[in-house]
Design a protein around this motif. Structure first.
Motif, PDB file in Angstrom:
ATOM      1  N   LYS A  41       0.864  -1.184   0.000  1.00 39.19           N
ATOM      2  CA  LYS A  41       0.000   0.000   0.000  1.00 39.19           C
ATOM      3  C   LYS A  41       0.897   1.230   0.000  1.00 39.19           C
ATOM      4  CE  LYS A  41      -3.422   2.345   2.814  1.00 39.19           C
ATOM      5  NZ  LYS A  41      -4.048   2.401   4.132  1.00 39.19           N
ATOM      6  N   THR A  42       0.669   2.159  -0.925  1.00 35.87           N
ATOM      7  CA  THR A  42       1.518   3.334  -1.085  1.00 35.87           C
ATOM      8  C   THR A  42       0.697   4.608  -0.945  1.00 35.87           C
ATOM      9  OG1 THR A  42       2.950   2.122  -2.593  1.00 35.87           O
ATOM     10  CG2 THR A  42       3.106   4.492  -2.653  1.00 35.87           C
ATOM     11  N   VAL A  43       1.218   5.562  -0.171  1.00 36.00           N
ATOM     12  CA  VAL A  43       0.584   6.873  -0.021  1.00 36.00           C
ATOM     13  C   VAL A  43       1.658   7.926  -0.295  1.00 36.00           C
ATOM     14  CG1 VAL A  43      -0.574   8.452   1.557  1.00 36.00           C
ATOM     15  CG2 VAL A  43      -1.023   5.998   1.712  1.00 36.00           C
ATOM     16  N   ASP A  44       1.387   8.836  -1.236  1.00 37.37           N
ATOM     17  CA  ASP A  44       2.333   9.891  -1.601  1.00 37.37           C
ATOM     18  C   ASP A  44       1.852  11.242  -1.087  1.00 37.37           C
ATOM     19  OD1 ASP A  44       3.932   8.089  -2.960  1.00 37.37           O
ATOM     20  OD2 ASP A  44       2.985   8.462  -4.896  1.00 37.37           O
ATOM     21  N   CYS A  56      11.691  24.435  -1.604  1.00 40.13           N
ATOM     22  CA  CYS A  56      11.843  23.417  -2.638  1.00 40.13           C
ATOM     23  C   CYS A  56      10.890  22.258  -2.354  1.00 40.13           C
ATOM     24  CB  CYS A  56      13.285  22.900  -2.683  1.00 40.13           C
ATOM     25  SG  CYS A  56      14.431  24.061  -3.429  1.00 40.13           S
ATOM     26  N   ARG A  57      10.652  21.475  -3.350  1.00 40.38           N
ATOM     27  CA  ARG A  57       9.708  20.372  -3.246  1.00 40.38           C
ATOM     28  C   ARG A  57      10.243  19.264  -2.340  1.00 40.38           C
ATOM     29  NH1 ARG A  57       5.965  18.454  -7.976  1.00 40.38           N
ATOM     30  NH2 ARG A  57       4.947  20.286  -7.188  1.00 40.38           N
ATOM     31  N   LEU A  58       9.397  18.813  -1.433  1.00 39.21           N
ATOM     32  CA  LEU A  58       9.665  17.664  -0.575  1.00 39.21           C
ATOM     33  C   LEU A  58       8.660  16.589  -0.950  1.00 39.21           C
ATOM     34  CD1 LEU A  58      10.929  16.184   1.875  1.00 39.21           C
ATOM     35  CD2 LEU A  58       9.213  17.338   3.285  1.00 39.21           C
ATOM     36  N   ARG A  59       9.179  15.445  -1.357  1.00 37.58           N
ATOM     37  CA  ARG A  59       8.302  14.335  -1.730  1.00 37.58           C
ATOM     38  C   ARG A  59       8.383  13.290  -0.632  1.00 37.58           C
ATOM     39  NH1 ARG A  59      11.941  16.669  -5.281  1.00 37.58           N
ATOM     40  NH2 ARG A  59      11.065  17.145  -7.288  1.00 37.58           N
ATOM     41  N   GLU A  60       7.228  12.859  -0.148  1.00 38.58           N
ATOM     42  CA  GLU A  60       7.186  11.856   0.907  1.00 38.58           C
ATOM     43  C   GLU A  60       6.308  10.692   0.456  1.00 38.58           C
ATOM     44  OE1 GLU A  60       7.168  13.598   5.106  1.00 38.58           O
ATOM     45  OE2 GLU A  60       6.162  15.132   3.899  1.00 38.58           O
ATOM     46  N   ARG A  61       6.827   9.498   0.659  1.00 33.72           N
ATOM     47  CA  ARG A  61       6.078   8.288   0.319  1.00 33.72           C
ATOM     48  C   ARG A  61       6.081   7.376   1.534  1.00 33.72           C
ATOM     49  NH1 ARG A  61       6.593   5.014  -5.199  1.00 33.72           N
ATOM     50  NH2 ARG A  61       5.055   6.593  -5.669  1.00 33.72           N
ATOM     51  N   THR A  62       4.905   6.901   1.901  1.00 36.31           N
ATOM     52  CA  THR A  62       4.760   5.935   2.983  1.00 36.31           C
ATOM     53  C   THR A  62       4.240   4.642   2.367  1.00 36.31           C
ATOM     54  OG1 THR A  62       4.234   7.722   4.500  1.00 36.31           O
ATOM     55  CG2 THR A  62       3.718   5.492   5.231  1.00 36.31           C
ATOM     56  N   CYS A 144      -0.539  -7.679  14.250  1.00 39.90           N
ATOM     57  CA  CYS A 144       0.232  -6.656  13.571  1.00 39.90           C
ATOM     58  C   CYS A 144       1.524  -7.252  13.017  1.00 39.90           C
ATOM     59  CB  CYS A 144       0.541  -5.548  14.565  1.00 39.90           C
ATOM     60  SG  CYS A 144       1.380  -4.168  13.817  1.00 39.90           S
ATOM     61  N   THR A 145       1.610  -7.365  11.712  1.00 36.87           N
ATOM     62  CA  THR A 145       2.813  -7.898  11.079  1.00 36.87           C
ATOM     63  C   THR A 145       3.250  -6.950   9.978  1.00 36.87           C
ATOM     64  OG1 THR A 145       1.475  -9.164   9.520  1.00 36.87           O
ATOM     65  CG2 THR A 145       2.160 -10.297  11.554  1.00 36.87           C
ATOM     66  N   GLY A 146       4.384  -7.238   9.406  1.00 35.76           N
ATOM     67  CA  GLY A 146       4.897  -6.428   8.307  1.00 35.76           C
ATOM     68  C   GLY A 146       5.762  -5.295   8.807  1.00 35.76           C
ATOM     69  N   SER A 147       5.877  -4.273   7.975  1.00 37.73           N
ATOM     70  CA  SER A 147       6.695  -3.116   8.339  1.00 37.73           C
ATOM     71  C   SER A 147       6.178  -1.880   7.615  1.00 37.73           C
ATOM     72  CB  SER A 147       8.162  -3.367   7.999  1.00 37.73           C
ATOM     73  OG  SER A 147       8.313  -3.720   6.657  1.00 37.73           O
ATOM     74  N   LEU A 148       6.674  -0.750   8.071  1.00 39.57           N
ATOM     75  CA  LEU A 148       6.286   0.538   7.514  1.00 39.57           C
ATOM     76  C   LEU A 148       7.533   1.192   6.942  1.00 39.57           C
ATOM     77  CD1 LEU A 148       3.735   2.289   7.299  1.00 39.57           C
ATOM     78  CD2 LEU A 148       4.410   3.381   9.424  1.00 39.57           C
ATOM     79  N   VAL A 149       7.435   1.694   5.718  1.00 40.68           N
ATOM     80  CA  VAL A 149       8.570   2.301   5.023  1.00 40.68           C
ATOM     81  C   VAL A 149       8.240   3.761   4.745  1.00 40.68           C
ATOM     82  CG1 VAL A 149      10.024   2.224   2.966  1.00 40.68           C
ATOM     83  CG2 VAL A 149       9.088   0.094   3.908  1.00 40.68           C
ATOM     84  N   SER A 150       9.158   4.651   5.122  1.00 36.33           N
ATOM     85  CA  SER A 150       9.017   6.074   4.797  1.00 36.33           C
ATOM     86  C   SER A 150      10.179   6.476   3.903  1.00 36.33           C
ATOM     87  CB  SER A 150       9.038   6.929   6.062  1.00 36.33           C
ATOM     88  OG  SER A 150       7.909   6.662   6.845  1.00 36.33           O
ATOM     89  N   VAL A 151       9.858   7.132   2.793  1.00 38.07           N
ATOM     90  CA  VAL A 151      10.866   7.622   1.855  1.00 38.07           C
ATOM     91  C   VAL A 151      10.655   9.123   1.714  1.00 38.07           C
ATOM     92  CG1 VAL A 151      11.764   7.485  -0.490  1.00 38.07           C
ATOM     93  CG2 VAL A 151      10.855   5.429   0.613  1.00 38.07           C
TER      94      VAL A 151
END
Length: 194
Positions: A41-44, A56-62, A144-151
């Motif tokens: 699941k991706t949220v931008d 300047c532009r900050l792009r965040e993806r979770t 609760c399993t898996g992981s959370l990724v922040s970019v």
């Protein structure tokens, strides 16, 4: 003649609007060679100006991953290396102590922060009551399993870690924050009459 004018005007406008509507950095992140389980699941989110006006532009993806943080971090780091990103060893990466895997990367005019961690697991609310995390860690682990990724991707020119950092050399700043002044022209203080 009217058809050629419409085609000559409509085609550039169409491609121009398409280019402005999608950020090329997100397109590049979409093309990373990560397994499907690592991008369930991706949220931008985007803030700032594309042309660096004021900010300047900050792009965040979770991203939600289906596997453990260690395996997810390894998959993302491998994909970033294959895409030309270089690990960036900088003193303020991360800016503060964090749990999980936090790495910094650079490519061309961009910097990227990758943070992979355990997800925050809160059960859904029941009957309108606020959600409360379970006190029993074994119950939370089964649900609760898996992981959370922040970019986070920034322009390097706007990333304060690329700028020269102020020196904190004690010989330049002194040890005492309130130094005593020597050679004072007024001399010693005289006691006031009581």
């Amino acid at each position: 003649m009217l058809v050629s004018v419409v085609l000559l005007g409509a085609v550039p406008i169409f491609f121009g609007l398409r280019t402005l509507s999608r950020d090329p950095v997100f397109d590049n992140l979409d093309q990373l060679d990560v397994p499907g389980w690592a991008a369930a699941k991706t949220v931008d989110d985007v803030s700032g100006s594309r042309w660096c006006l004021l900010d300047c532009r900050l792009r965040e993806r979770t991203v939600t991953s289906e596997k453990a943080p260690a395996e997810t971090a390894q998959a993302y780091e491998k994909a970033l290396r294959q895409d030309g990103w270089q690990p960036w060893k900088v003193s303020r990466c991360p800016e503060q102590e964090t749990k999980g895997s936090y790495t910094c990367w650079r490519r061309d005019e961009l910097t990227l922060d990758l943070w992979v961690r355990e997800p925050t697991c809160v059960p859904p609310p029941v009957d309108g009551e606020p959600a409360v995390p379970s006190a029993d860690p074994s119950a939370a682990a089964t649900e609760c399993t898996g992981s959370l990724v922040s970019v986070k991707v920034r322009n390097a020119i706007d990333d304060e870690r690329t700028r020269p950092q102020p020196s904190t050399d004690p010989s330049l700043t002194g040890e005492d924050p309130y130094p005593t002044v020597s050679g004072d022209p007024l001399g010693e203080l005289t006691p006031s009459p009581s």
